[in-house]
Design a protein around this motif. Structure first.
Motif, PDB file in Angstrom:
ATOM      1  N   THR A  13       0.830  -1.120   0.073  1.00  0.00           N
ATOM      2  CA  THR A  13      -0.172  -0.005  -0.087  1.00  0.00           C
ATOM      3  C   THR A  13       0.991   1.340   0.092  1.00  0.00           C
ATOM      4  O   THR A  13       0.332   2.405  -0.249  1.00  0.00           O
ATOM      5  CB  THR A  13      -0.797   0.001   1.170  1.00  0.00           C
ATOM      6  N   PHE A  15       4.241   3.575  -1.237  1.00  0.00           N
ATOM      7  CA  PHE A  15       4.598   3.895  -2.958  1.00  0.00           C
ATOM      8  C   PHE A  15       6.082   3.328  -3.117  1.00  0.00           C
ATOM      9  O   PHE A  15       6.473   3.627  -4.047  1.00  0.00           O
ATOM     10  CB  PHE A  15       4.719   5.359  -2.994  1.00  0.00           C
ATOM     11  N   ALA A  87       1.111   1.006  -4.130  1.00  0.00           N
ATOM     12  CA  ALA A  87       0.056   2.135  -3.910  1.00  0.00           C
ATOM     13  C   ALA A  87      -1.303   1.290  -4.077  1.00  0.00           C
ATOM     14  O   ALA A  87      -2.070   1.836  -4.555  1.00  0.00           O
ATOM     15  CB  ALA A  87       0.152   3.199  -4.831  1.00  0.00           C
ATOM     16  N   GLY A 106      -3.638  -0.675  -8.161  1.00  0.00           N
ATOM     17  CA  GLY A 106      -2.404  -0.029  -7.832  1.00  0.00           C
ATOM     18  C   GLY A 106      -1.674  -0.085  -8.953  1.00  0.00           C
ATOM     19  O   GLY A 106      -2.052  -0.342 -10.229  1.00  0.00           O
TER      20      GLY A 106
END
Length: 115
Positions: A13, A15, A87, A106
């Motif tokens: 989740t 970057f 992401a 994502g």
């Protein structure tokens, strides 16, 4: 996420990926699932929702749907040539009164382990 689909395929989740360098951004990968509880389970869940507490039928349905959406997102990222997703997010909505849409999305990336 099931072990068979995610083994060796990092999903974050964040970057970035700890211990890895992102070499290329391949764009958005997503996995979409639309599910129905079914009439019999809906009736049971309806009775259960009359009292306070967790409605386990819905919890189980949503957990399974999220896993399925993540599996599809991973497959989509692989088809794009990726070996990881960063992401990652979920979104959901209702379609009418009986259907629930779950999407996992994502950024598909090509990443390599840090030297």
């Amino acid at each position: 996420m099931t072990e068979s689909s995610s083994a060796g395929f990092p999903v974050s989740t964040g970057f970035g990926l700890p211990g890895m360098t992102i070499e290329q951004d391949l764009g958005v990968a997503f996995g979409l699932v639309v599910r129905s509880m079914g009439m019999v389970k809906s009736i049971g869940a309806g009775f259960k929702s009359l009292r306070q507490g967790e409605v386990s039928q819905y919890t189980e349905l949503l957990e399974d749907s999220r896993r399925h959406a993540v599996d599809r997102m991973i497959e989509n990222a692989r088809l794009m040539g990726g070996n990881a997703v960063v992401a990652m997010r979920f979104d959901s909505s209702e379609i009418g009164q009986q259907l629930t849409e779950i999407v996992a999305y994502g950024t598909a990336v090509i990443a390599r382990p840090d030297a």
